[in-house]
Design a protein around this motif. Structure first.
Motif, PDB file in Angstrom:
ATOM      1  N   GLN A   1       0.822  -1.200   0.000  1.00  0.00           N
ATOM      2  CA  GLN A   1       0.000   0.000   0.000  1.00  0.00           C
ATOM      3  C   GLN A   1       0.862   1.258   0.000  1.00  0.00           C
ATOM      4  N   ASN A   2       0.354   2.288  -0.657  1.00  0.00           N
ATOM      5  CA  ASN A   2       0.916   3.632  -0.574  1.00  0.00           C
ATOM      6  C   ASN A   2       0.071   4.452   0.387  1.00  0.00           C
ATOM      7  N   VAL A   3       0.717   5.366   1.093  1.00  0.00           N
ATOM      8  CA  VAL A   3       0.011   6.305   1.962  1.00  0.00           C
ATOM      9  C   VAL A   3       0.173   7.694   1.357  1.00  0.00           C
ATOM     10  N   ILE A   4      -0.951   8.395   1.179  1.00  0.00           N
ATOM     11  CA  ILE A   4      -0.945   9.672   0.457  1.00  0.00           C
ATOM     12  C   ILE A   4      -1.651  10.738   1.285  1.00  0.00           C
ATOM     13  N   ALA A   5      -1.013  11.888   1.395  1.00  0.00           N
ATOM     14  CA  ALA A   5      -1.638  13.047   2.040  1.00  0.00           C
ATOM     15  C   ALA A   5      -1.390  14.261   1.157  1.00  0.00           C
ATOM     16  N   GLU A   6      -2.253  15.257   1.257  1.00  0.00           N
ATOM     17  CA  GLU A   6      -2.138  16.398   0.349  1.00  0.00           C
ATOM     18  C   GLU A   6      -2.359  17.714   1.071  1.00  0.00           C
ATOM     19  N   LEU A   7      -1.585  18.699   0.637  1.00  0.00           N
ATOM     20  CA  LEU A   7      -1.731  20.079   1.076  1.00  0.00           C
ATOM     21  C   LEU A   7      -2.269  20.843  -0.128  1.00  0.00           C
ATOM     22  N   ALA A   8      -3.539  21.232  -0.073  1.00  0.00           N
ATOM     23  CA  ALA A   8      -4.184  21.847  -1.236  1.00  0.00           C
ATOM     24  C   ALA A   8      -3.565  23.201  -1.552  1.00  0.00           C
ATOM     25  N   GLY A   9      -3.382  23.460  -2.850  1.00  0.00           N
ATOM     26  CA  GLY A   9      -2.840  24.732  -3.308  1.00  0.00           C
ATOM     27  C   GLY A   9      -3.880  25.575  -4.012  1.00  0.00           C
ATOM     28  N   GLU A  10      -3.409  26.609  -4.705  1.00  0.00           N
ATOM     29  CA  GLU A  10      -4.310  27.548  -5.371  1.00  0.00           C
ATOM     30  C   GLU A  10      -4.534  27.198  -6.838  1.00  0.00           C
ATOM     31  N   SER A  11      -3.812  26.215  -7.353  1.00  0.00           N
ATOM     32  CA  SER A  11      -3.926  25.873  -8.772  1.00  0.00           C
ATOM     33  C   SER A  11      -4.018  24.356  -8.916  1.00  0.00           C
ATOM     34  N   GLU A  12      -4.079  23.894 -10.151  1.00  0.00           N
ATOM     35  CA  GLU A  12      -4.126  22.456 -10.392  1.00  0.00           C
ATOM     36  C   GLU A  12      -2.726  21.851 -10.503  1.00  0.00           C
ATOM     37  N   ARG A  13      -1.691  22.709 -10.504  1.00  0.00           N
ATOM     38  CA  ARG A  13      -0.316  22.225 -10.603  1.00  0.00           C
ATOM     39  C   ARG A  13       0.101  21.570  -9.285  1.00  0.00           C
ATOM     40  N   THR A  14       0.990  20.568  -9.370  1.00  0.00           N
ATOM     41  CA  THR A  14       1.320  19.757  -8.193  1.00  0.00           C
ATOM     42  C   THR A  14       2.812  19.470  -8.108  1.00  0.00           C
ATOM     43  N   ILE A  15       3.305  19.430  -6.878  1.00  0.00           N
ATOM     44  CA  ILE A  15       4.638  18.901  -6.570  1.00  0.00           C
ATOM     45  C   ILE A  15       4.439  17.673  -5.692  1.00  0.00           C
ATOM     46  N   ILE A  16       5.120  16.598  -6.022  1.00  0.00           N
ATOM     47  CA  ILE A  16       5.070  15.380  -5.207  1.00  0.00           C
ATOM     48  C   ILE A  16       6.374  15.264  -4.424  1.00  0.00           C
ATOM     49  N   ILE A  17       6.248  14.987  -3.134  1.00  0.00           N
ATOM     50  CA  ILE A  17       7.411  14.665  -2.307  1.00  0.00           C
ATOM     51  C   ILE A  17       7.220  13.228  -1.840  1.00  0.00           C
ATOM     52  N   THR A  18       8.215  12.393  -2.070  1.00  0.00           N
ATOM     53  CA  THR A  18       8.027  10.972  -1.812  1.00  0.00           C
ATOM     54  C   THR A  18       9.192  10.362  -1.045  1.00  0.00           C
ATOM     55  N   ALA A  19       8.895   9.282  -0.348  1.00  0.00           N
ATOM     56  CA  ALA A  19       9.899   8.437   0.307  1.00  0.00           C
ATOM     57  C   ALA A  19       9.293   7.049   0.429  1.00  0.00           C
ATOM     58  N   HIS A  20      10.108   6.024   0.295  1.00  0.00           N
ATOM     59  CA  HIS A  20       9.574   4.672   0.513  1.00  0.00           C
ATOM     60  C   HIS A  20       9.777   4.287   1.972  1.00  0.00           C
ATOM     61  N   TYR A  21       8.794   3.590   2.520  1.00  0.00           N
ATOM     62  CA  TYR A  21       8.835   3.249   3.942  1.00  0.00           C
ATOM     63  C   TYR A  21       9.101   1.769   4.192  1.00  0.00           C
ATOM     64  N   ASP A  22       9.212   0.967   3.134  1.00  0.00           N
ATOM     65  CA  ASP A  22       9.512  -0.451   3.318  1.00  0.00           C
ATOM     66  C   ASP A  22      11.018  -0.649   3.469  1.00  0.00           C
ATOM     67  N   SER A  23      11.415  -1.870   3.781  1.00  0.00           N
ATOM     68  CA  SER A  23      12.833  -2.219   3.872  1.00  0.00           C
ATOM     69  C   SER A  23      13.050  -3.566   3.195  1.00  0.00           C
ATOM     70  N   THR A  24      14.308  -3.971   3.079  1.00  0.00           N
ATOM     71  CA  THR A  24      14.583  -5.328   2.612  1.00  0.00           C
ATOM     72  C   THR A  24      14.228  -6.310   3.734  1.00  0.00           C
ATOM     73  N   PRO A  25      14.073  -7.607   3.412  1.00  0.00           N
ATOM     74  CA  PRO A  25      13.475  -8.548   4.369  1.00  0.00           C
ATOM     75  C   PRO A  25      14.117  -8.625   5.743  1.00  0.00           C
ATOM     76  N   SER A  26      15.441  -8.633   5.828  1.00  0.00           N
ATOM     77  CA  SER A  26      16.084  -8.858   7.123  1.00  0.00           C
ATOM     78  C   SER A  26      16.598  -7.577   7.768  1.00  0.00           C
ATOM     79  N   SER A  27      16.309  -6.440   7.168  1.00  0.00           N
ATOM     80  CA  SER A  27      16.903  -5.183   7.630  1.00  0.00           C
ATOM     81  C   SER A  27      15.914  -4.323   8.407  1.00  0.00           C
ATOM     82  N   PRO A  28      16.356  -3.727   9.531  1.00  0.00           N
ATOM     83  CA  PRO A  28      15.518  -2.739  10.219  1.00  0.00           C
ATOM     84  C   PRO A  28      15.299  -1.488   9.377  1.00  0.00           C
ATOM     85  N   GLY A  29      16.152  -1.308   8.359  1.00  0.00           N
ATOM     86  CA  GLY A  29      15.944  -0.235   7.389  1.00  0.00           C
ATOM     87  C   GLY A  29      15.940   1.153   7.992  1.00  0.00           C
TER      88      GLY A  29
END
Length: 421
Positions: free
Chosen positions: A206-234
């Motif tokens: 699953q992805n988790v998405i939140a938004e801060l509404a702006g004044e136009s339809e233009r968008t900037i995405i800020i992203t990070a992945h929250y998963d890790s490899t199987p054996s790593s605390p990451g």
């Protein structure tokens, strides 16, 4: 009136409101493999924190082919060497066989003498990407053993989804630590018995998405992945990027810019950028309004310098380098691809910058990537860097760089996916 007062009190006396990024990171530092219950747990934690910051986060699920990590063994048959632990490569076939073993240390598959690999277990240094897995299958090799750094002896490799679909059930693959590989070579081992076993199944992330509404339809995405490899605390990869993104969301809550700001926490990145691919697939008609993407992947190392990789044109690199210099923010800015969640967006012409700090004493993708390696100061320096870049773009009526990706960079993007899909 009473209800309003209660809500205000809850906000001001909420302990999490005063938590530092490192405290969030400690809570997130547990293995969070894509498609696992622990990854789902992490997504719920992120959702809870975003809600406390005043957002209304959404969870978007997507299907993946995943597995439960297993175990394996390699027993030399013509020497007195003891049995050696190996790890199945996720989504490859399991096996129980005794065969001749051969070393393959060529630089590219076209150098291979395929007849020499037939019915043999192939020891090689190459990652399980399409061209090497394809070589093993086409050569009728019995199995592939991939040599990895000793620090990753307990780590796991995973086939990409498309490679698993095409070849996964056709060839057993496993990883072996360098120190064990040296032992096999020095003892001139010719025959081995290998056994691997792990459970594969269809699941979801699953992805988790939140938004801060702006004044136009233009968008900037800020992203990070929250998963890790199987054996790593990451912790560095990538609880660090996750809490940096959370901190940005917390700082920006309640603000309004010309552009919408979308916070995208991606699942299953370590299994082949699956979260960002799913987002692009599900929001493809919205991408024409996305002007830029900021990706936070690998952080928290206070010794390593801040590194930015721009994926666009030369004027994007010059713009970001100039704005950081004007704000006295020391960072290394270069134009190149970065193997992370900005890549699927690049296929649709969305320029990006990836911000990271890694290098010395890196423990990524290993069981040793734990929170003790991370500094709160290092996390906040990337938060500040990302905020400088974001602030310079979010309110600009005219984008201060070209919203395009140079041809030579697109060739790199295409080659990147060709190797992995």
């Amino acid at each position: 009136m009473v209800i309003v007062i209660i809500k205000i009190c809850k906000y001001y006396f909420n302990v999490r409101r005063f938590m530092r990024p490192l405290e969030y990171l400690k809570e997130l530092s547990f293995p969070r493999m894509g498609g696992s219950d622990s990854e789902t747990k992490a997504s719920r934690m992120i959702t809870e924190w975003l809600t406390e910051f005043g957002y209304s986060p959404q969870i978007e699920k997507f299907d993946i082919y995943t597995y439960i990590p297993g175990r394996g063994s390699l027993k030399p048959l013509d020497t007195s060497l003891s049995e050696i632990p190996i790890n199945p490569v996720g989504l490859s076939a399991d096996c129980d066989m005794a065969k001749e073993i051969i070393l393959l240390n060529i630089p590219e598959p076209e150098w291979a003498e395929k007849d020499e690999l037939k019915n043999k277990i192939v020891l090689m240094p190459h990652p399980p990407r399409r061209k090497w897995v394809s070589l093993l299958v086409e050569s009728n090799a019995s199995a592939g053993i991939i040599v990895v750094d000793d620090i990753r002896i307990r780590a796991y490799r995973t086939l990409g989804q498309e490679v698993a679909r095409d070849f996964g059930e056709k060839i057993p693959l496993a990883t072996l630590g360098y120190k064990y590989a040296i032992g096999l070579i020095n003892e001139n081992v010719r025959r081995v018995h290998i056994k691997t076993e792990h459970k594969r199944f269809d699941g979801n992330s699953q992805n988790v998405i939140a938004e801060l509404a702006g004044e136009s339809e233009r968008t900037i995405i800020i992203t990070a992945h929250y998963d890790s490899t199987p054996s790593s605390p990451g912790a560095q990869d990538n609880a660090a990027g996750t809490v940096e993104l959370l901190q940005l969301a917390k700082k920006l809550a309640g603000n309004k810019f010309y552009r919408n700001i979308r916070f995208l926490f991606c699942g299953a990145e370590e299994m082949g950028l699956l979260g960002s691919k799913a987002f692009v697939r599900n929001h493809i008609h919205e991408l024409r309004n996305v002007d830029f993407l900021i990706n936070l992947d690998v952080g928290g190392n206070p010794i390593a310098p801040v590194m930015l990789r721009t994926l666009g044109t030369d004027n994007l690199e010059h713009f970001i380098g100039g704005i950081l210099k004007s704000k006295n923010c020391p960072a290394q800015v270069e134009s190149d691809i970065y193997s992370s969640d900005g890549m699927p967006f690049a296929r649709f012409g969305v320029p990006s910058v990836s911000i990271a700090r890694a290098g010395i004493n890196s423990r990524g993708h290993s069981p040793y990537d734990d929170y003790w390696q991370v500094s709160n100061r290092a996390l906040m320096e990337i938060v500040d860097c990302a905020e400088i870049v974001l602030s310079a773009i979010a309110d600009a009526k005219v984008l201060p760089f070209q919203r395009t990706i140079a041809d030579e960079m697109m060739k790199k993007v295409d080659e990147y996916f060709k190797e992995r899909e």
